[in-house]
Structures are given as C-alpha cells and as structure tokens.
Enzyme design. Structure first.
Site, PDB file in Angstrom:
ATOM      1  N   ILE A  14     -16.026   7.152  17.126  1.00  0.00           N
ATOM      2  CA  ILE A  14     -17.057   6.290  16.525  1.00  0.00           C
ATOM      3  C   ILE A  14     -17.800   5.509  17.617  1.00  0.00           C
ATOM      4  O   ILE A  14     -19.028   5.416  17.609  1.00  0.00           O
ATOM      5  CB  ILE A  14     -16.453   5.334  15.481  1.00  0.00           C
ATOM      6  N   THR A 135     -10.431  -0.947   9.487  1.00  0.00           N
ATOM      7  CA  THR A 135     -10.266   0.194   8.573  1.00  0.00           C
ATOM      8  C   THR A 135      -9.938  -0.239   7.151  1.00  0.00           C
ATOM      9  O   THR A 135      -9.363  -1.313   6.939  1.00  0.00           O
ATOM     10  CB  THR A 135      -9.124   1.100   9.099  1.00  0.00           C
ATOM     11  N   ASP A 136     -10.233   0.632   6.189  1.00  0.00           N
ATOM     12  CA  ASP A 136      -9.841   0.366   4.802  1.00  0.00           C
ATOM     13  C   ASP A 136      -8.323   0.515   4.613  1.00  0.00           C
ATOM     14  O   ASP A 136      -7.779   0.080   3.591  1.00  0.00           O
ATOM     15  CB  ASP A 136     -10.576   1.303   3.826  1.00  0.00           C
ATOM     16  N   GLU A 137      -7.646   1.138   5.593  1.00  0.00           N
ATOM     17  CA  GLU A 137      -6.209   1.395   5.426  1.00  0.00           C
ATOM     18  C   GLU A 137      -5.397   0.100   5.409  1.00  0.00           C
ATOM     19  O   GLU A 137      -4.249   0.103   4.964  1.00  0.00           O
ATOM     20  CB  GLU A 137      -5.715   2.359   6.512  1.00  0.00           C
ATOM     21  N   TYR A 161       0.118   2.393  11.965  1.00  0.00           N
ATOM     22  CA  TYR A 161      -1.300   2.244  12.335  1.00  0.00           C
ATOM     23  C   TYR A 161      -1.966   1.142  11.518  1.00  0.00           C
ATOM     24  O   TYR A 161      -2.555   0.207  12.072  1.00  0.00           O
ATOM     25  CB  TYR A 161      -2.041   3.577  12.139  1.00  0.00           C
ATOM     26  N   SER A 162      -1.874   1.247  10.179  1.00  0.00           N
ATOM     27  CA  SER A 162      -2.623   0.278   9.359  1.00  0.00           C
ATOM     28  C   SER A 162      -2.047  -1.134   9.509  1.00  0.00           C
ATOM     29  O   SER A 162      -2.795  -2.121   9.466  1.00  0.00           O
ATOM     30  CB  SER A 162      -2.670   0.714   7.900  1.00  0.00           C
ATOM     31  N   ALA A 163      -0.733  -1.229   9.736  1.00  0.00           N
ATOM     32  CA  ALA A 163      -0.142  -2.556   9.942  1.00  0.00           C
ATOM     33  C   ALA A 163      -0.669  -3.179  11.235  1.00  0.00           C
ATOM     34  O   ALA A 163      -0.953  -4.383  11.292  1.00  0.00           O
ATOM     35  CB  ALA A 163       1.379  -2.454   9.979  1.00  0.00           C
ATOM     36  N   LYS A 165      -3.566  -2.543  12.638  1.00  0.00           N
ATOM     37  CA  LYS A 165      -4.968  -2.923  12.425  1.00  0.00           C
ATOM     38  C   LYS A 165      -5.050  -4.194  11.568  1.00  0.00           C
ATOM     39  O   LYS A 165      -5.892  -5.060  11.810  1.00  0.00           O
ATOM     40  CB  LYS A 165      -5.745  -1.788  11.744  1.00  0.00           C
ATOM     41  N   LYS A 200      -7.729  14.996  13.643  1.00  0.00           N
ATOM     42  CA  LYS A 200      -8.022  14.480  12.314  1.00  0.00           C
ATOM     43  C   LYS A 200      -8.426  15.643  11.412  1.00  0.00           C
ATOM     44  O   LYS A 200      -8.857  16.699  11.886  1.00  0.00           O
ATOM     45  CB  LYS A 200      -9.156  13.438  12.374  1.00  0.00           C
ATOM     46  N   PRO A 216      -3.590  23.355   7.654  1.00  0.00           N
ATOM     47  CA  PRO A 216      -2.424  22.667   7.093  1.00  0.00           C
ATOM     48  C   PRO A 216      -2.806  21.561   6.107  1.00  0.00           C
ATOM     49  O   PRO A 216      -3.518  20.630   6.447  1.00  0.00           O
ATOM     50  CB  PRO A 216      -1.740  22.060   8.338  1.00  0.00           C
ATOM     51  N   ASN A 260      -8.285  15.956  -0.459  1.00  0.00           N
ATOM     52  CA  ASN A 260      -8.227  16.732   0.786  1.00  0.00           C
ATOM     53  C   ASN A 260      -8.509  18.212   0.523  1.00  0.00           C
ATOM     54  O   ASN A 260      -9.177  18.871   1.323  1.00  0.00           O
ATOM     55  CB  ASN A 260      -6.861  16.550   1.447  1.00  0.00           C
ATOM     56  N   ARG A 293       3.098  13.946   4.926  1.00  0.00           N
ATOM     57  CA  ARG A 293       3.236  12.817   5.853  1.00  0.00           C
ATOM     58  C   ARG A 293       4.146  11.765   5.218  1.00  0.00           C
ATOM     59  O   ARG A 293       3.952  11.439   4.032  1.00  0.00           O
ATOM     60  CB  ARG A 293       1.843  12.254   6.076  1.00  0.00           C
TER      61      ARG A 293
END
Ligand code: NAD
Ligand code: TYD
Length: 355
Positions: A14, A135-137, A161-163, A165, A200, A216, A260, A293
């Site tokens: 980005i 992020t929205d996560e 990751y989201s924690a 962020k 990604k 996958p 997905n 995941r």
C-alpha cells in the site's frame, strides 16, 4: 507550508502505491523510510529512480536516532505510517516481529515525532499531521447478519497481527489525548491491486494459477472480506490527511463483500478469458481445499459512511473493475513478479503450504 512528507513502509504494497500516486499528483517531496523486510520491494519504486522528489532511506521506524535525524533534516509537514508486519499467517507462525514493529516500533515513532513536533514554530505545529494506517481486523469478526464495522465498534482483535495493530491504534490515540499530538487514524478493509506481495490471497491465486499449481482455499472458503482497490485506499488517505478532524478515526472500505471462493472463481474466470490454459481446462480445476487458518475470522465488512459523509470520499472501483485491472497487471508485469519469487518467498510457501 513545508513541502515534504515522510512516508514509512513506502516500499510495501500500500505504501508503494501511495508514494507512486502521491508523486504523480503533488509537487511535494517524499522521504520514504522502509526497513526492507521480505515485504519491502525497491522494484515497486524503480520508476522513481531518477526522481529528485523521492528520497529512499533504508531503516527501522523503531530507530529513534535515525528518525530524529530525518525529521530534523527534512522537516516534513506530515508523517504517514504504513510500516508494519502485515500478514496474519506469518503472525501465527512467529508473532515476535509483529510485537516489535507494530507495537514497539509505533511507540518509538510516536516519541520521535512528538519531540520534533513540539519544537516546531506555532504555524507549522498547527499544520502538522501524523496519519496512522490501520486495519478493520482490530474489530474482530462479524456474524453473517451483523452490521458492518463502524468507527464505534469495540476492539476485539483475534490474531497476533490484529492484536498488535490494535495496540498501535491505542498508542496513537493516547498520544493525541495525552500530548495533543495531531493524529489521524484510518482502519481499512482488505486491499488488492498492483504490487501486492503473493503471500496474500489474490496475488497468490493469480500466480499459482499461471504456474499450474493448486489454489489453496482455507476451510470451506465461505469467509467474507470487503475488498478495497488499493488506489481507492490511497485516495482516501490523501483525503483524510487533507481534511480529517484531529484525533478522529475513519473506516475505509470498498462496499465489496465477497466470500473467498467467489474471489477465487472471479480470478479463474478472468484468467480463462485473458490467458486460457493450454489444455483448454478451466483454472477453477486447480482449486484445492486445505486446512483452515487457526482462529480464522469469519467475516469483515466496513461501514465507510463517515468518510463519505464528512470528507466526500467513496471508492471509484467496483470489485469487477478492480479485479480485472489487477489480473491484467499481474499478466503484464513479469519482471516485478520474477523479482519477488525469490528463495525466501519459496521458503515461506513451504512453511505455510508444505512441499
Ligand atoms: P506490506 O507488508 O506490503 O508492507 C509493509 C512495509 O513496511 C514493507 O515495505 C516493510 O519493509 C516495511 N516495514 C516493516 N517493518 C518495518 C519497520 N520496523 N520499519 C520500517 N519499515 C518497516 O503491508 P501493506 O499491505 O502495504 O500494509 C500497509 C499498512 O496497511 C500496514 O500497517 C497494514 O497493517 C495496513 N493494512 C493493510 C491491509 C491490506 O489488505 N494489505 C489492510 C488493512 C490494513
Ligand atoms: P489474506 O489475503 O491473508 O488477508 P487477511 O487474512 O488479512 O484477510 O487472506 C484473505 C482471505 O483468504 C482470508 O479469509 C484467508 C483466505 N486465504 C485462503 O483461503 N488461502 C490462502 O492461501 C490465503 C493466503 C488466504
């Protein structure tokens, strides 16, 4: 008014798109600070090699001495923070780098910027902005019938990751409330588009399809993401930087919720049209369901009405137009793709997907 901005993480997906678009549209100089982790790629910036308004510096947002020197030397009017460890699957395999860059690094960046900002003359201090890209996560996961995430949604991060962020967002917020640092935060949904590293979903599926490998799908493939074309995201950041209210957060989304499986089928159909398989079979034949995941968030969706109402931004691309541009970009950019498909990248594929 100062005529320089400092971008961190501007060799990533980005940040790289942001720097390219910014230099195409503005007269200002960009100082681009990036550590060049596996995700940083100078080939994305190759077209800027002879551009005197782009200054690339390899370094860490956590390096306060470097930050102090850069801020003093270039005296930017704004800092835009894209630098982060960004891949959920990697955060599951090894969360340490996420804590270090996303939390400790953001803390060090905030302290460096605060020291610089406090010493600016009044007019420049008033005009200065730090924009933090998140992020929205951080909001966790939604049920199928839940309303999309608004800025009021409580933080419920589920992955390392989201924690990490979420923690960085809290630090940014606190530096505004406690020290008055003029900050803006954006929380966006899943981006896609040119220069996306193929760990990604979308670039991985395009490149695996073309290489004759399996595509996958984690679990049942019914997880939902709200896809945002990266150039629309960059436009939103420019708009928030120009007119956002200090201390506010803005959600940025594409209004493009897709499972997905829908995304993967859309890519396969475009490839069937644009680069049909030699054996005449559809690319969808390469789809393969793999182990899910751990802790996989079921659905993300962004309510981007605040940004539209207050600042007049809305996305220009639909999913159909954005994914076509993206697939075409990957078909047209062999050199960039060969550059990222290095030994290190192959090691990651083996770690994540097995031999
Ligand atoms: P990316 O992984 O492609 O790029 C991150 C960049 O930061 C890389 O160039 C890397 O070298 C650099 N970097 C990493 N650690 C650094 C450090 N300590 N100091 C300096 N540079 C460092 O990520 P991206 O997809 O471009 O994401 C940019 C930002 O947007 C991140 O903060 C991410 O959390 C956020 N975001 C991304 C998405 C998405 O879909 N890609 C969605 C929501 C939010
Ligand atoms: P990803 O691109 O990793 O973004 P995020 O986890 O930040 O949303 O993944 C997008 C979705 O695609 C997510 O639900 C996980 C899924 N996915 C797969 O099914 N297979 C894959 O190989 C990858 C990388 C992701």
């Amino acid at each position: 008014m100062r005529m320089t901005i400092l971008v961190t993480g501007g060799a990533g997906f980005i940040g790289g798109n942001f720097v390219l678009d910014w230099l195409a549209a503005h007269e200002e100089t960009v100082v681009n600070l990036d550590k060049l982790t596996y995700a940083g790629n100078l080939q994305t910036l190759a077209g800027l090699r002879d551009n005197p308004r782009h200054l690339f510096v390899q370094g860490d947002i956590g390096d306060r001495a470097l930050l102090a020197a850069l801020l003093q030397q270039h005296r930017p009017r704004a800092v835009i923070n894209f630098a982060a460890e960004s891949h959920v699957d990697r955060s599951i395999h090894g969360p340490g780098d996420f804590i270090q860059t996303n939390i400790v690094g953001t803390f060090n960046l905030l302290e460096s910027v605060r020291a610089y900002w406090q010493e600016l003359p009044d007019a420049e201090q008033a005009a200065f902005r730090l924009l933090h890209v998140s992020t929205d996560e951080v909001y966790g996961t939604l049920g199928a019938a839940d309303a999309p995430f608004s800025e009021q949604h409580r933080y419920e991060p589920n992955s390392p990751y989201s924690a990490s962020k979420a923690a960085s967002d809290h630090l940014v917020r606190a530096w505004h409330h406690t020290y008055g640092l003029p900050v803006l935060t954006t929380n966006c949904s899943n981006n896609y588009g040119p220069y996306h590293f193929p760990e990604k979903l979308i670039p991985l599926v395009i490149l695996n399809a073309l290489a004759g490998k399996t595509l996958p799908i984690y679990g049942d493939g019914q997880q939902v993401r709200d896809w945002l074309y990266v150039k629309d995201h960059c436009a939103a950041i420019r708009r928030v930087l120009a007119a956002g209210q200090l201390g506010e957060t803005y959600n940025v989304g594409g209004w493009n919720e897709k499972t997905n499986l829908e995304v993967v089928h859309a890519i396969c159909s475009l490839l069937d049209e644009l680069r049909p398989r030699a054996d005449g079979q559809p690319y969808a034949a390469q789809i393969s369901y793999v182990q899910d995941r751990p802790g996989h968030d079921r659905r993300y969706a962004i309510d981007a009405r605040k940004l539209e109402r207050e600042l007049g931004w809305k996305p220009a691309e639909t999913f159909a137009s954005g994914i076509r541009k993206t697939v075409q970009w990957y078909l047209d950019n062999d050199e960039w793709i060969n550059g990222v498909s290095s030994g290190q990248y192959r090691d990651w594929l083996t770690t994540q997907y097995g031999a």
